[in-house]
Design an enzyme around this catalytic site. Structure first.
Site, PDB file in Angstrom:
ATOM      1  N   ALA A  65       0.916  -1.350  -0.097  1.00 22.20           N
ATOM      2  CA  ALA A  65      -0.095   0.169  -0.014  1.00 22.20           C
ATOM      3  C   ALA A  65       0.881   1.245   0.073  1.00 22.20           C
ATOM      4  O   ALA A  65       1.957   1.141   0.377  1.00 22.20           O
ATOM      5  CB  ALA A  65      -0.936  -0.040   1.216  1.00 22.20           C
ATOM      6  N   GLY A 110       0.859  -5.278   0.725  1.00 21.27           N
ATOM      7  CA  GLY A 110      -0.654  -5.330   0.080  1.00 21.27           C
ATOM      8  C   GLY A 110      -0.553  -5.997  -1.225  1.00 21.27           C
ATOM      9  O   GLY A 110      -1.338  -6.638  -1.738  1.00 21.27           O
ATOM     10  N   GLU A 113      -0.507  -9.632  -0.641  1.00 20.47           N
ATOM     11  CA  GLU A 113      -2.000  -9.649  -0.223  1.00 20.47           C
ATOM     12  C   GLU A 113      -2.829  -9.976  -1.752  1.00 20.47           C
ATOM     13  O   GLU A 113      -3.941 -10.839  -1.878  1.00 20.47           O
ATOM     14  CB  GLU A 113      -2.591  -8.874   0.568  1.00 20.47           C
ATOM     15  CG  GLU A 113      -1.950  -8.877   1.888  1.00 20.47           C
ATOM     16  CD  GLU A 113      -2.560  -8.145   2.937  1.00 20.47           C
ATOM     17  OE1 GLU A 113      -1.954  -6.674   2.768  1.00 20.47           O
ATOM     18  OE2 GLU A 113      -2.856  -8.254   4.247  1.00 20.47           O
ATOM     19  N   GLU A 133       4.917  -5.062   6.934  1.00 19.63           N
ATOM     20  CA  GLU A 133       4.124  -4.087   7.423  1.00 19.63           C
ATOM     21  C   GLU A 133       4.559  -3.906   9.149  1.00 19.63           C
ATOM     22  O   GLU A 133       4.685  -2.621   9.713  1.00 19.63           O
ATOM     23  CB  GLU A 133       2.764  -4.493   7.486  1.00 19.63           C
ATOM     24  CG  GLU A 133       2.023  -4.371   6.325  1.00 19.63           C
ATOM     25  CD  GLU A 133       1.840  -5.407   5.624  1.00 19.63           C
ATOM     26  OE1 GLU A 133       2.889  -6.138   5.579  1.00 19.63           O
ATOM     27  OE2 GLU A 133       1.095  -5.709   4.458  1.00 19.63           O
TER      28      GLU A 133
HETATM   29  N1  COA Z   1       4.642   3.100  -0.670  1.00 18.66           N
HETATM   30  C1  COA Z   1       4.901   4.237  -1.232  1.00 18.66           C
HETATM   31  N2  COA Z   1       6.105   4.270  -1.946  1.00 18.66           N
HETATM   32  C2  COA Z   1       6.740   3.403  -2.235  1.00 18.66           C
HETATM   33  C3  COA Z   1       6.491   2.056  -1.766  1.00 18.66           C
HETATM   34  C4  COA Z   1       5.207   2.001  -0.687  1.00 18.66           C
HETATM   35  N3  COA Z   1       4.821   0.919  -0.428  1.00 18.66           N
HETATM   36  N4  COA Z   1       7.330   1.176  -1.972  1.00 18.66           N
HETATM   37  C5  COA Z   1       8.198   1.981  -2.886  1.00 18.66           C
HETATM   38  N5  COA Z   1       8.009   3.199  -2.981  1.00 18.66           N
HETATM   39  C6  COA Z   1       8.592   4.332  -3.571  1.00 18.66           C
HETATM   40  C7  COA Z   1       9.945   4.829  -2.868  1.00 18.66           C
HETATM   41  O1  COA Z   1       9.380   5.531  -1.983  1.00 18.66           O
HETATM   42  C8  COA Z   1      10.482   5.462  -3.962  1.00 18.66           C
HETATM   43  O2  COA Z   1       9.904   6.613  -4.399  1.00 18.66           O
HETATM   44  P1  COA Z   1      10.937   8.116  -4.626  1.00 18.66           P
HETATM   45  O3  COA Z   1      11.938   7.706  -5.853  1.00 18.66           O
HETATM   46  O4  COA Z   1       9.821   8.960  -4.729  1.00 18.66           O
HETATM   47  O5  COA Z   1      11.688   8.100  -3.414  1.00 18.66           O
HETATM   48  C9  COA Z   1      10.066   4.508  -5.237  1.00 18.66           C
HETATM   49  O6  COA Z   1       9.042   3.916  -4.802  1.00 18.66           O
HETATM   50  C10 COA Z   1      11.403   3.405  -5.429  1.00 18.66           C
HETATM   51  O7  COA Z   1      11.653   2.909  -4.036  1.00 18.66           O
HETATM   52  P2  COA Z   1      13.082   2.629  -3.577  1.00 18.66           P
HETATM   53  O8  COA Z   1      12.945   2.299  -2.094  1.00 18.66           O
HETATM   54  O9  COA Z   1      13.965   3.917  -3.971  1.00 18.66           O
HETATM   55  O10 COA Z   1      13.523   1.601  -4.284  1.00 18.66           O
HETATM   56  P3  COA Z   1      14.715   0.374  -3.688  1.00 18.66           P
HETATM   57  O11 COA Z   1      14.888  -0.684  -4.795  1.00 18.66           O
HETATM   58  O12 COA Z   1      15.951   1.049  -3.039  1.00 18.66           O
HETATM   59  O13 COA Z   1      13.858  -0.412  -2.705  1.00 18.66           O
HETATM   60  C11 COA Z   1      12.036  -1.614  -1.656  1.00 18.66           C
HETATM   61  C12 COA Z   1      12.756  -1.294  -2.906  1.00 18.66           C
HETATM   62  C13 COA Z   1      10.775  -2.416  -2.039  1.00 18.66           C
HETATM   63  C14 COA Z   1      12.726  -2.680  -0.783  1.00 18.66           C
HETATM   64  C15 COA Z   1      11.532  -0.358  -0.715  1.00 18.66           C
HETATM   65  O14 COA Z   1      11.030   0.592  -1.611  1.00 18.66           O
HETATM   66  C16 COA Z   1      10.445  -0.657   0.190  1.00 18.66           C
HETATM   67  O15 COA Z   1      10.885  -1.234   1.407  1.00 18.66           O
HETATM   68  N6  COA Z   1       9.346  -0.366  -0.076  1.00 18.66           N
HETATM   69  C17 COA Z   1       8.125  -0.460   0.932  1.00 18.66           C
HETATM   70  C18 COA Z   1       7.916  -1.840   1.226  1.00 18.66           C
HETATM   71  C19 COA Z   1       6.838  -1.824   2.327  1.00 18.66           C
HETATM   72  O16 COA Z   1       6.839  -1.642   3.540  1.00 18.66           O
HETATM   73  N7  COA Z   1       5.714  -2.264   1.908  1.00 18.66           N
HETATM   74  C20 COA Z   1       4.269  -2.429   2.703  1.00 18.66           C
HETATM   75  C21 COA Z   1       3.831  -1.206   2.833  1.00 18.66           C
HETATM   76  S1  COA Z   1       2.184  -1.194   3.871  1.00 18.66           S
END
Ligand code: COA
Length: 258
Positions: A65, A110, A113, A133
């Site tokens: 999400a 999500g 999910e 989460e």
């Molecule tokens: N919500 C909002 N934005 C998200 C996101 C999420 N769940 N997952 C990734 N993004 C965004 C990042 O903020 C980034 O945006 P920006 O370029 O404007 O800063 C962009 O997507 C790319 O992500 P980034 O983190 O730079 O890529 P990465 O390869 O370094 O890392 C992940 C990838 C997936 C490991 C990391 O983005 C992450 O941990 N995301 C969240 C996962 C999460 O907790 N999901 C559960 C949510 S309830």
């Protein structure tokens, strides 16, 4: 209908819904939730569609999400968001046609999910799954813990949701979450081939298989078996049975009802 956050394409009997916020790794925004629901209505209303593929644009299936929106939530709106997602995924699960989650890259939170609410998951070799989460201070709430526990058992569901650790496609397959893993370069082609094969099967028989397994999972064995007998009987209301059996005896491929 066109969407801002999804790409919806129809290729003969196979429809593909592709999550389309690649710059945010397809994080599910409120707009995407609404459009996803509208797209599922569109799929349900189009009787020419016999199979649905879910994919993601760019390097993720869905990375969860959209975290940005969590800062605005209070307890009431948090509950509303949880229920909205749960209802949406029930709608996804309740489609009468097979739905394949085609997961490449990240399927987190999500995203995991959504994938678990599909009929099965095909994963590309480098796919990464996880329920992170816990690291944000809350529990997954779109049915993930429930479906994980039913598929992989309570203990593993707790380990994954408590640690929030990422796991790869092979582990997901070993846990019984993923049906098949394909090499990156042939992944989409394999998914499309599977969709084509499914689309050639009988519509009522496919819906019956979905119903007996989904509904049967929540009832005792005797009730589940009774359900199988009823859906089996229902299949005989369709000319597909005669066609399937005759085709076998005539050593040809069946041509099921459109
Ligand atoms: N919500 C909002 N934005 C998200 C996101 C999420 N769940 N997952 C990734 N993004 C965004 C990042 O903020 C980034 O945006 P920006 O370029 O404007 O800063 C962009 O997507 C790319 O992500 P980034 O983190 O730079 O890529 P990465 O390869 O370094 O890392 C992940 C990838 C997936 C490991 C990391 O983005 C992450 O941990 N995301 C969240 C996962 C999460 O907790 N999901 C559960 C949510 S309830």
């Amino acid at each position: 209908m066109s969407y801002n956050t999804l790409i919806f394409t129809i290729d003969g009997p196979a429809a593909t819904l592709s999550f389309n916020r690649p710059e945010k790794l397809n994080a599910v925004s409120p707009e995407m939730l609404t459009e996803f629901s509208q797209a599922l209505d569109e799929v349900r209303g189009n009787k020419a569609i016999r199979v649905l593929l879910l994919t993601g644009q760019g390097r993720a299936f869905i990375a969860g999400a959209d975290i940005k929106h969590f800062l605005d939530l209070d307890p009431l709106s948090a509950r509303q968001l949880a229920v909205q997602g749960q209802d949406l995924f029930s709608k996804l699960e309740g489609l009468p046609i097979p739905v394949i989650a085609c997961v490449h890259g990240f399927a987190l939170g999500g995203g995991l999910e959504v994938a678990l609410a599909c009929d099965f998951i095909y994963a590309a070799e480098k796919a990464k799954f996880g329920a992170p989460e816990i690291n944000l201070g809350f529990n997954p709430c779109w049915g993930g813990p429930q479906r994980l526990a039913r598929l992989a058992g309570k203990s593993l569901a707790k380990e994954l949701c408590l640690t929030g650790r990422f796991f790869d496609a092979e582990e997901a397959k070993a846990l019984g979450l993923v049906a098949r893993v394909f090499p990156e370069d042939t992944f989409l082609e394999e998914c499309r081939n599977a969709a084509r094969d499914l689309a050639a099967k009988g519509r009522l028989a496919m819906e019956s298989v979905k119903r007996v397994i989904d509904w049967g999972a929540d009832v005792d064995l005797k009730t589940g078996c009774a359900l199988e007998a009823e859906t089996f009987a229902l299949c005989f209301t369709s000319p597909d049975v005669k066609e399937g059996v005759t085709a076998f005896l005539e050593k040809r491929k069946p041509r099921f009802q459109p």
